[in-house]
Design a protein around this motif. Sequence first.
Motif, mmCIF file in Angstrom:
data_model
loop_
_atom_site.group_PDB
_atom_site.id
_atom_site.type_symbol
_atom_site.label_atom_id
_atom_site.label_comp_id
_atom_site.label_asym_id
_atom_site.label_seq_id
_atom_site.Cartn_x
_atom_site.Cartn_y
_atom_site.Cartn_z
ATOM 1 N N VAL A 327 0.838 -1.209 0.000
ATOM 2 C CA VAL A 327 0.000 0.000 0.000
ATOM 3 C C VAL A 327 0.869 1.253 0.000
ATOM 4 O O VAL A 327 0.682 2.168 -0.809
ATOM 5 C CB VAL A 327 -0.939 -0.007 1.232
ATOM 6 C CG1 VAL A 327 -1.672 1.337 1.340
ATOM 7 C CG2 VAL A 327 -1.948 -1.150 1.135
ATOM 8 N N HIS A 328 1.840 1.291 0.897
ATOM 9 C CA HIS A 328 2.610 2.527 1.090
ATOM 10 C C HIS A 328 3.672 2.768 0.022
ATOM 11 O O HIS A 328 4.096 3.914 -0.171
ATOM 12 C CB HIS A 328 3.234 2.526 2.486
ATOM 13 C CG HIS A 328 2.217 2.577 3.583
ATOM 14 N ND1 HIS A 328 1.257 3.573 3.658
ATOM 15 C CD2 HIS A 328 1.979 1.727 4.622
ATOM 16 C CE1 HIS A 328 0.491 3.350 4.718
ATOM 17 N NE2 HIS A 328 0.900 2.249 5.315
ATOM 18 N N VAL A 329 4.099 1.724 -0.683
ATOM 19 C CA VAL A 329 5.074 1.939 -1.760
ATOM 20 C C VAL A 329 4.414 2.692 -2.927
ATOM 21 O O VAL A 329 5.109 3.304 -3.740
ATOM 22 C CB VAL A 329 5.690 0.599 -2.224
ATOM 23 C CG1 VAL A 329 4.756 -0.159 -3.179
ATOM 24 C CG2 VAL A 329 7.057 0.816 -2.880
ATOM 25 N N GLN A 330 3.086 2.684 -2.994
ATOM 26 C CA GLN A 330 2.383 3.466 -4.013
ATOM 27 C C GLN A 330 2.517 4.965 -3.727
ATOM 28 O O GLN A 330 2.562 5.779 -4.641
ATOM 29 C CB GLN A 330 0.885 3.088 -4.052
ATOM 30 C CG GLN A 330 0.608 1.616 -4.298
ATOM 31 C CD GLN A 330 1.194 1.127 -5.605
ATOM 32 O OE1 GLN A 330 1.139 1.822 -6.615
ATOM 33 N NE2 GLN A 330 1.784 -0.068 -5.580
ATOM 34 N N GLU A 331 2.592 5.295 -2.441
ATOM 35 C CA GLU A 331 2.738 6.700 -2.041
ATOM 36 C C GLU A 331 4.176 7.182 -2.184
ATOM 37 O O GLU A 331 4.418 8.348 -2.520
ATOM 38 C CB GLU A 331 2.276 6.865 -0.593
ATOM 39 C CG GLU A 331 2.215 8.307 -0.126
ATOM 40 C CD GLU A 331 1.764 8.446 1.319
ATOM 41 O OE1 GLU A 331 1.775 9.586 1.819
ATOM 42 O OE2 GLU A 331 1.423 7.410 1.957
ATOM 43 N N PHE A 332 5.126 6.276 -1.914
ATOM 44 C CA PHE A 332 6.549 6.639 -1.987
ATOM 45 C C PHE A 332 7.294 5.685 -2.924
ATOM 46 O O PHE A 332 8.181 4.930 -2.484
ATOM 47 C CB PHE A 332 7.181 6.612 -0.595
ATOM 48 C CG PHE A 332 6.565 7.562 0.380
ATOM 49 C CD1 PHE A 332 6.790 8.923 0.292
ATOM 50 C CD2 PHE A 332 5.720 7.086 1.383
ATOM 51 C CE1 PHE A 332 6.203 9.802 1.189
ATOM 52 C CE2 PHE A 332 5.127 7.959 2.285
ATOM 53 C CZ PHE A 332 5.366 9.325 2.192
ATOM 54 N N PRO A 333 6.961 5.689 -4.212
ATOM 55 C CA PRO A 333 7.647 4.791 -5.152
ATOM 56 C C PRO A 333 9.097 5.226 -5.366
ATOM 57 O O PRO A 333 9.454 6.386 -5.157
ATOM 58 C CB PRO A 333 6.834 4.937 -6.440
ATOM 59 C CG PRO A 333 6.239 6.299 -6.350
ATOM 60 C CD PRO A 333 5.967 6.538 -4.897
ATOM 61 N N PHE A 334 9.922 4.283 -5.789
ATOM 62 C CA PHE A 334 11.334 4.581 -6.045
ATOM 63 C C PHE A 334 11.499 5.155 -7.455
ATOM 64 O O PHE A 334 10.763 4.802 -8.377
ATOM 65 C CB PHE A 334 12.169 3.310 -5.874
ATOM 66 C CG PHE A 334 12.207 2.833 -4.451
ATOM 67 C CD1 PHE A 334 13.151 3.315 -3.556
ATOM 68 C CD2 PHE A 334 11.286 1.893 -3.986
ATOM 69 C CE1 PHE A 334 13.182 2.880 -2.241
ATOM 70 C CE2 PHE A 334 11.303 1.447 -2.676
ATOM 71 C CZ PHE A 334 12.251 1.945 -1.795
ATOM 72 N N THR A 335 12.471 6.034 -7.597
ATOM 73 C CA THR A 335 12.697 6.709 -8.881
ATOM 74 C C THR A 335 13.203 5.737 -9.936
ATOM 75 O O THR A 335 12.803 5.817 -11.097
ATOM 76 C CB THR A 335 13.724 7.849 -8.692
ATOM 77 O OG1 THR A 335 13.250 8.723 -7.669
ATOM 78 C CG2 THR A 335 13.898 8.649 -9.967
ATOM 79 N N VAL A 336 14.100 4.851 -9.535
ATOM 80 C CA VAL A 336 14.654 3.870 -10.474
ATOM 81 C C VAL A 336 14.047 2.512 -10.148
ATOM 82 O O VAL A 336 14.296 1.950 -9.079
ATOM 83 C CB VAL A 336 16.194 3.802 -10.365
ATOM 84 C CG1 VAL A 336 16.757 2.775 -11.329
ATOM 85 C CG2 VAL A 336 16.807 5.176 -10.624
ATOM 86 N N CYS A 337 13.211 1.998 -11.057
ATOM 87 C CA CYS A 337 12.549 0.709 -10.863
ATOM 88 C C CYS A 337 12.802 -0.184 -12.066
ATOM 89 O O CYS A 337 12.786 0.285 -13.211
ATOM 90 C CB CYS A 337 11.044 0.886 -10.684
ATOM 91 S SG CYS A 337 10.571 1.606 -9.112
ATOM 92 N N LEU A 338 13.003 -1.459 -11.794
ATOM 93 C CA LEU A 338 13.151 -2.419 -12.885
ATOM 94 C C LEU A 338 11.785 -2.787 -13.448
ATOM 95 O O LEU A 338 11.612 -2.943 -14.650
ATOM 96 C CB LEU A 338 13.863 -3.673 -12.387
ATOM 97 C CG LEU A 338 14.107 -4.762 -13.429
ATOM 98 C CD1 LEU A 338 15.164 -4.301 -14.425
ATOM 99 C CD2 LEU A 338 14.539 -6.057 -12.764
#
Length: 498
Positions: A327-338
Amino acid sequence: MAPSVSVAEYYAGKTLFITGATGFMGKVMVEKMLRSCPDVKKMYLLMRPKKGHSSKERLDDLLSFKIFDRLKAENPKIFDKLHVIPGDILSEDLGISDEDRRLIQNEAQVIFHCAACVRFDMFLRDAVKMNTVGTKKVLQLAEGVKNLEAFIHVSTSYCRCELPELEEKLYPSKHRPEHVMHCVSWMDDDLLTHLQPKIIEPQPNTYAYTKSLTEDLVSQYEGKFPIAIARPSIVAAAYKEPLPGWVDNLNGPTGLLVGAGKGVIRTMHCNDSYTADVVPVDVTVNACIILGYLTGLEQPKQINVVNVTQSEINPITWGQALDMGRVHVQEFPFTVCLWYPGGSPKSSRLAHQLALFFTHLLPAYLVDMLMFLMGKKTFMIKIQKRINYGLEVLQYYTTKEWFFRNDNFVALQHRISKSDNETFYTDMKDMDWSGYIRNYIRGAREYCCKEDPATLPAARRLQTQLYYLDKAVQIMVGLLVSYFIYYYFNMLYSVISS
């Protein structure tokens, strides 16, 4: 009943010696002491010397971390209380000069031994040198301290992994520490590599084995000076202080969190109904500071052991933690994602291995094949092998469950005053796990991955794009599988009909 002297009053005018000050717990301890015990006289910090760097530069490196910004703004002169002792746990006599040794032995009153190697897969010789031999050198130094009031040794609640229940007491190690230290000093690498699995058995790794060994070594100094052993479980990001969610490394759950958030880790061998015994670093440090205070006041002859663990205080399962993380990774996603974050834990090893092949290894080979065809340097297979090795090491702790007796830890809050409990909080029963994991993800993003909060809008746009791409790929794979099933079913039907 709480002592008449408060925690801050006890440490006022005291000189401390801290090992591991540049580590995760060490940084938080130094900051907390300076902020909440401002009248402490001095803190001697054992720091490994770096070629071409003076002691002041080493100290400046430590103070460059964001957690010290508040103190820099409010009371910059407080850092004058910090004094670097150039030395190394791995060196003879800690690599400390005679002058510095005399300084510590004449002035120090409380020692916090936090230095240790937390790598689970370290070669036995290196783990023994760091965790056991290093501790022996600190204990020998402590023997010569004239006015030592408390020696706090930081161990781990996973020091006896073969026991389903760990009590707050000392356990004799399988081997005598002296014998093991002697063996690793003369055995060659080939012989020690061959014997290592048998030596450390039944412990799962050299970390747990050497921590058990070291506790046995510490017990030999019982009665020589007041000692307490703190056994934290999984030490994770800060709950409240110095900054909510602050973490400075990718060890343990933080690495899993970042890897999953970047879409790199999509499967994990884990029983999601088991309890994740996670304790925030600030709660762990507060417990150590209180232990130093109580040990110093009471001067016990016997070693006091405290399991700094969740146990049944406010339990959370691995499955609940992962659900909150999604849930919370949607609010704070990482800039570099595979890829878009996804996947799930698998309680079955077979299911995990199948998912590992299809979601980790196969995509890695496809990416590297494309890179090779384009004349670029390949990298994904190497990354995935490292990730898979890390998962293999960690899965021992995510597929088993332990119960840690923690009556002594729970009692800490009842042995200090109400105001001290507010400052040096150790009570986790009202901790909001969802809010904690939210701050954990934000902290890992900002402090570990060095991603500026200003990049969040762009990261969220990327997350949305990856979501639709992920769904498109899922639909395509689904259609492809459906086509093959339909094609082969028709073929089989034709054969049967004819």
